[in-house]
Design an enzyme around this catalytic site. Sequence first.
Site, PDB file in Angstrom:
ATOM      1  N   THR A  77       0.954  -1.196  -0.014  1.00 24.89           N
ATOM      2  CA  THR A  77      -0.116   0.034  -0.124  1.00 24.89           C
ATOM      3  C   THR A  77       0.919   1.269  -0.077  1.00 24.89           C
ATOM      4  O   THR A  77       0.808   2.026  -1.031  1.00 24.89           O
ATOM      5  CB  THR A  77      -0.965  -0.042   1.243  1.00 24.89           C
ATOM      6  OG1 THR A  77      -1.816  -1.208   1.033  1.00 24.89           O
ATOM      7  CG2 THR A  77      -1.739   1.275   1.231  1.00 24.89           C
TER       8      THR A  77
HETATM    9  P1  AMP Z   1      -1.611  -3.296   3.443  1.00 21.65           P
HETATM   10  O1  AMP Z   1      -1.058  -3.825   4.617  1.00 21.65           O
HETATM   11  O2  AMP Z   1      -0.486  -2.793   2.448  1.00 21.65           O
HETATM   12  O3  AMP Z   1      -2.781  -3.799   2.945  1.00 21.65           O
HETATM   13  O4  AMP Z   1      -2.412  -1.708   3.902  1.00 21.65           O
HETATM   14  C1  AMP Z   1      -3.690  -1.378   3.746  1.00 21.65           C
HETATM   15  C2  AMP Z   1      -3.946  -0.636   5.099  1.00 21.65           C
HETATM   16  O5  AMP Z   1      -3.215   0.772   5.370  1.00 21.65           O
HETATM   17  C3  AMP Z   1      -5.418   0.006   5.099  1.00 21.65           C
HETATM   18  O6  AMP Z   1      -6.370  -0.982   5.562  1.00 21.65           O
HETATM   19  C4  AMP Z   1      -5.402   1.153   5.838  1.00 21.65           C
HETATM   20  O7  AMP Z   1      -5.826   0.483   7.462  1.00 21.65           O
HETATM   21  C5  AMP Z   1      -3.963   1.327   6.251  1.00 21.65           C
HETATM   22  N1  AMP Z   1      -3.706   2.842   5.757  1.00 21.65           N
HETATM   23  C6  AMP Z   1      -3.903   3.467   4.828  1.00 21.65           C
HETATM   24  N2  AMP Z   1      -3.484   4.681   4.680  1.00 21.65           N
HETATM   25  C7  AMP Z   1      -2.898   4.977   6.189  1.00 21.65           C
HETATM   26  C8  AMP Z   1      -2.368   5.862   6.782  1.00 21.65           C
HETATM   27  N3  AMP Z   1      -2.282   7.335   5.948  1.00 21.65           N
HETATM   28  N4  AMP Z   1      -2.101   5.814   8.048  1.00 21.65           N
HETATM   29  C9  AMP Z   1      -2.109   4.572   8.601  1.00 21.65           C
HETATM   30  N5  AMP Z   1      -2.430   3.613   7.967  1.00 21.65           N
HETATM   31  C10 AMP Z   1      -2.981   3.782   6.737  1.00 21.65           C
HETATM   32 ZN    ZN Z   2      -3.221  -1.436  -0.404  1.00 20.46          ZN
HETATM   33 ZN    ZN Z   3      -3.982  -4.541   1.662  1.00 22.80          ZN
END
Ligand code: AMP
Ligand code: ZN
Ligand code: ZN
Length: 410
Positions: A77
Site C-alpha cells: 500500500t
Molecule cells: P496493506 O497492509 O498494504 O494492505 O495496507 C492497507 C492498510 O493501510 C489499510 O487497511 C489502512 O488501514 C492502512 N492505511 C492506509 N492509509 C493509512 C495512513 N495514512 N495511515 C495509517 N494507515 C493507513
Molecule cells: Zn493497499
Molecule cells: Zn492490503
Amino acid sequence: MTLRKLAAAIALLFALVAEPAFAQPSPAAAPPPPVTILVSIDGFRPDYLDRGVTPNLLALARSGVRAAMRPSFPSKTFPNHYAMVTGLRPDKNGIVANNMTDDAIPGVKFAMSNTLAVLDRRWWDEAEPIWVTAEKAKILTGTVSWPGSEAPIHGLWPKHWAHFDQSFSSDLRVDMLMAWMALPAETRPQFATLYFDIVDYAGHHFGPDSPQVTAAAAKVDAAIGRLQAGLAARGIVANLVIVSDHGMAALSDDRRIFIDDLLDKDAYSALELGPIGSIYPNPGHEAEVARVLTAPHPHFQCWRKADIPERLHYGHNPRVAPVFCLSEVGWSLTTHDYHPREPSLGDHGYDNAAPEMRATFIAAGPAFRHGVSLPTFDNVDVYPLLAKLIGVTPQPNDGTLTDLAPALTN
Ligand code: AMP
Ligand code: ZN
Ligand code: ZN
C-alpha cells in the site's frame, strides 16, 4: 466520539453551514479550470468491476478511460501510493515497504500503525509528492488521507488535509472533501485526493472471491456516486482519476513457508513476513542466513539485496533489508510462533508482474476521451498525468505519458 471524529464533524458542519454564502459564483467570473480529484480504492482488482455492483465506476469508465495498471514492486500500500504521486518507484521514492528501518533514523521502525513515524517527514523526503509541487506553485491542494500527506514533506503540508482514521466511513470521507470544495475559490483545493480502504480490508479478511469484497466494492461505488452528485450540485467540473494500489491474491493455510524450519531463531530477525520477507541477519550469522535463504526453495526465493533481479527495480535503497525474500503468488512466509489475531484469506506484495496484483485505473472528465480502453501500463505513469492535469512541471520521475497519450483530449 474520538477527538479526531469530533474535529472532522465540526469541520464538516462549519463548511456545510457556510456553504450557501460560498456557493454563489460571481456572474462575471470566467469559468474556473476543472479540478483534479485522485481517488484510491485500496486493493481494488480490475475484475471487481465485473461483479455487477459498481454502476458508477462502470459509467465513468464508459464515459472516459479504463485500464489495468502494473503496480510497482513491492505491491504494497504505502510504496504504491507514494509511487503514483511522485512518479518514482519505491526504491527511489524512499517508501520501500510498509515496514522499514533506516540507519539514518535510528531506533525507529516505520510502520503504518506507527503514527509518529507516518507523520515524520524524514521517511518521505526522498521524493516530492505532487501536492507539494502544486503548493509551491500556489495551486491549493486537499488530501483526505493519502499516505504521506500527514507529514510536512519538504516542509509543506497540503492546504487542507485530514488524519487517516480507518473508522471514517467512505461517505464521511467524501463529505470531508466536499466540505473543502464548498469553500470560496481562494481557499478551495484545485487538486484533491480521496482514499477508501474497505475493499482491501475485506480482501485480506475474507479473500478476493468473497461476498464481503463484493459488498465493499458496492459501498465504495456508492461513495463515488455521492462524490459525483456533490460535484454536480455545486457545478464543479472535475477530472476524476480513480486508481487502486494493487490487486489481491487468495491465501491458504496449506501454502505457508516456515522460515524457522530453515534457520535458528537466533540467527536473524524478520522485519516483515508474508508475500515478501525483509530479513536482517544477526551479527555473526550474515553468511549462514544468506547461504540458507538464497539456496533454491520451492515456492519462494531470496536474494542478497545486491542480487535482486533488475526488473523489480529494487534493492538500491539503504532501507531495503540485506536479505530480501519473495513468495510465489498465494504463498506466505511465516514462522511457527506467528499467530495472527484474525485469519488472513487474501494478501498482496507479490511480484508486480503477477496478474493477481494488477491495479485499477479509471479516468473521466474534460481532459479524457470517451470510451477508451488502454493496454496495461506502469503506475508511475499516473504522476506525469497528474502534473499535466494540474498544470505543474513534473519532478524527474520514472513515468511517461506515452501509454496514456491516446486517452487524452489534447
Ligand atoms: P496493506 O497492509 O498494504 O494492505 O495496507 C492497507 C492498510 O493501510 C489499510 O487497511 C489502512 O488501514 C492502512 N492505511 C492506509 N492509509 C493509512 C495512513 N495514512 N495511515 C495509517 N494507515 C493507513
Ligand atoms: Zn493497499
Ligand atoms: Zn492490503
